[in-house]
Motif scaffolding. Structure first.
Motif, PDB file in Angstrom:
ATOM      1  N   PHE A 287     -25.246  12.691  20.440  1.00  0.00           N
ATOM      2  CA  PHE A 287     -25.497  11.251  20.515  1.00  0.00           C
ATOM      3  C   PHE A 287     -26.779  10.983  21.294  1.00  0.00           C
ATOM      4  O   PHE A 287     -27.140  11.734  22.197  1.00  0.00           O
ATOM      5  CB  PHE A 287     -24.318  10.530  21.171  1.00  0.00           C
ATOM      6  N   ASN A 288     -27.444   9.889  20.949  1.00  0.00           N
ATOM      7  CA  ASN A 288     -28.665   9.530  21.670  1.00  0.00           C
ATOM      8  C   ASN A 288     -28.310   9.065  23.082  1.00  0.00           C
ATOM      9  O   ASN A 288     -27.145   8.848  23.407  1.00  0.00           O
ATOM     10  CB  ASN A 288     -29.490   8.489  20.899  1.00  0.00           C
ATOM     11  N   SER A 289     -29.336   8.903  23.903  1.00  0.00           N
ATOM     12  CA  SER A 289     -29.128   8.582  25.315  1.00  0.00           C
ATOM     13  C   SER A 289     -28.495   7.217  25.546  1.00  0.00           C
ATOM     14  O   SER A 289     -28.069   6.914  26.656  1.00  0.00           O
ATOM     15  CB  SER A 289     -30.459   8.665  26.063  1.00  0.00           C
ATOM     16  N   GLY A 290     -28.381   6.391  24.517  1.00  0.00           N
ATOM     17  CA  GLY A 290     -27.759   5.077  24.675  1.00  0.00           C
ATOM     18  C   GLY A 290     -26.244   5.111  24.756  1.00  0.00           C
ATOM     19  O   GLY A 290     -25.614   4.113  25.119  1.00  0.00           O
ATOM     20  N   PHE A 291     -25.621   6.235  24.443  1.00  0.00           N
ATOM     21  CA  PHE A 291     -24.163   6.314  24.444  1.00  0.00           C
ATOM     22  C   PHE A 291     -23.638   6.623  25.851  1.00  0.00           C
ATOM     23  O   PHE A 291     -22.966   7.625  26.088  1.00  0.00           O
ATOM     24  CB  PHE A 291     -23.675   7.329  23.405  1.00  0.00           C
ATOM     25  N   THR A 292     -23.957   5.736  26.788  1.00  0.00           N
ATOM     26  CA  THR A 292     -23.520   5.847  28.182  1.00  0.00           C
ATOM     27  C   THR A 292     -22.861   4.543  28.606  1.00  0.00           C
ATOM     28  O   THR A 292     -23.086   3.494  28.010  1.00  0.00           O
ATOM     29  CB  THR A 292     -24.713   6.128  29.113  1.00  0.00           C
ATOM     30  N   ASN A 293     -22.035   4.634  29.655  1.00  0.00           N
ATOM     31  CA  ASN A 293     -21.355   3.464  30.211  1.00  0.00           C
ATOM     32  C   ASN A 293     -20.581   2.704  29.128  1.00  0.00           C
ATOM     33  O   ASN A 293     -20.620   1.482  29.058  1.00  0.00           O
ATOM     34  CB  ASN A 293     -22.355   2.552  30.920  1.00  0.00           C
ATOM     35  N   LEU A 294     -19.867   3.453  28.296  1.00  0.00           N
ATOM     36  CA  LEU A 294     -19.107   2.892  27.180  1.00  0.00           C
ATOM     37  C   LEU A 294     -17.678   2.567  27.583  1.00  0.00           C
ATOM     38  O   LEU A 294     -17.090   3.262  28.414  1.00  0.00           O
ATOM     39  CB  LEU A 294     -19.069   3.898  26.018  1.00  0.00           C
ATOM     40  N   THR A 295     -17.118   1.547  26.973  1.00  0.00           N
ATOM     41  CA  THR A 295     -15.689   1.266  27.147  1.00  0.00           C
ATOM     42  C   THR A 295     -14.903   1.654  25.900  1.00  0.00           C
ATOM     43  O   THR A 295     -13.695   1.851  25.972  1.00  0.00           O
ATOM     44  CB  THR A 295     -15.439  -0.217  27.459  1.00  0.00           C
ATOM     45  N   LYS A 296     -15.610   1.767  24.753  1.00  0.00           N
ATOM     46  CA  LYS A 296     -14.964   2.255  23.533  1.00  0.00           C
ATOM     47  C   LYS A 296     -16.035   2.689  22.545  1.00  0.00           C
ATOM     48  O   LYS A 296     -17.176   2.241  22.604  1.00  0.00           O
ATOM     49  CB  LYS A 296     -14.070   1.194  22.897  1.00  0.00           C
ATOM     50  N   VAL A 297     -15.624   3.598  21.665  1.00  0.00           N
ATOM     51  CA  VAL A 297     -16.462   3.996  20.538  1.00  0.00           C
ATOM     52  C   VAL A 297     -15.566   3.941  19.310  1.00  0.00           C
ATOM     53  O   VAL A 297     -14.436   4.439  19.329  1.00  0.00           O
ATOM     54  CB  VAL A 297     -17.035   5.415  20.706  1.00  0.00           C
ATOM     55  N   GLU A 298     -16.065   3.308  18.255  1.00  0.00           N
ATOM     56  CA  GLU A 298     -15.327   3.227  16.996  1.00  0.00           C
ATOM     57  C   GLU A 298     -16.187   3.809  15.888  1.00  0.00           C
ATOM     58  O   GLU A 298     -17.406   3.635  15.897  1.00  0.00           O
ATOM     59  CB  GLU A 298     -14.962   1.779  16.672  1.00  0.00           C
ATOM     60  N   TRP A 299     -15.530   4.512  14.964  1.00  0.00           N
ATOM     61  CA  TRP A 299     -16.250   5.043  13.813  1.00  0.00           C
ATOM     62  C   TRP A 299     -15.368   5.061  12.588  1.00  0.00           C
ATOM     63  O   TRP A 299     -14.159   5.090  12.665  1.00  0.00           O
ATOM     64  CB  TRP A 299     -16.840   6.424  14.088  1.00  0.00           C
ATOM     65  N   GLY A 300     -16.042   5.011  11.453  1.00  0.00           N
ATOM     66  CA  GLY A 300     -15.358   5.054  10.175  1.00  0.00           C
ATOM     67  C   GLY A 300     -16.168   5.854   9.190  1.00  0.00           C
ATOM     68  O   GLY A 300     -17.237   6.369   9.496  1.00  0.00           O
TER      69      GLY A 300
END
Length: 192
Positions: free
Chosen positions: A130-143
């Motif tokens: 993942f790029n450097s923006g995937f920080t301090n997340l509360t959830k990740v959703e994918w389909g």
């Protein structure tokens, strides 16, 4: 004061779900699965599934599959704390198609980041970073239909305090206030 919770990294690998055999089935807890402090929920779906180890579609390690074509998988930290997502292993459901997953991360400030990955037609796990923006997340959703996912590299960066920790802090604060009030009363009594 509640102590800071240190960051801790984990690789979620689903190995506890491994079954020897040639079948394909739903995992024991169909719509939700928790491992190493993180929960996967199958939204809009009939649940999660996996290939058994002797099936030709087994990718070499036990991986989860969102069983619905238009199902969404959501990753959250147990208790709702923030986390960073570094990488994930993906592969196609079978050799008859590839998998394209669109990942959307929601940050603690409610902003979002998005990244997509496409696998080849082989049933072997590929690591996607993942790029450097995937920080301090509360959830990740994918389909995306037809994908298996495994070896999720996450780091919990904060956590919601456990209820007993909150209760302990409130109790200590309460005793402190009572003690302070009694001490003030003693000083007032001595002056009189």
């Amino acid at each position: 004061m509640i102590p800071a919770i240190p960051a801790h990294a984990a690789i979620i690998d689903f190995q506890s779900l491994e079954v020897v055999g040639t079948e394909y089935d739903y995992v024991p807890d169909v719509y939700s699965y928790t491992e190493k402090g993180f929960t996967f929920d199958a939204l809009n779906s009939v649940g999660f599934a996996r290939w058994f180890t002797l099936n030709p579609n087994y990718p070499g390690s036990t991986a989860l599959i969102n069983k619905s074509v238009d199902g969404i998988t959501r990753l959250t930290q147990v208790g709702g704390g923030a986390f960073d997502l570094a990488s994930i292993d993906l592969t196609s459901y079978t050799t008859s198609w590839n998998f394209t997953g669109v990942f959307t991360g929601t940050k603690a400030d409610l902003s979002t980041v998005t990244q997509s990955f496409t696998t080849d037609h082989l049933v072997s796990l590929e690591t996607f970073t993942f790029n450097s923006g995937f920080t301090n997340l509360t959830k990740v959703e994918w389909g995306g239909p037809g994908g298996q996912f495994d070896n999720i590299n996450v780091t919990a960066t904060s956590a919601v305090p456990e209820p007993l920790t909150i209760l302990g802090a409130m109790t200590a604060t309460g005793f402190g206030a009572i003690f302070k009030r009694k001490l003030a009363q003693k000083k007032t009594d001595k002056k009189d």
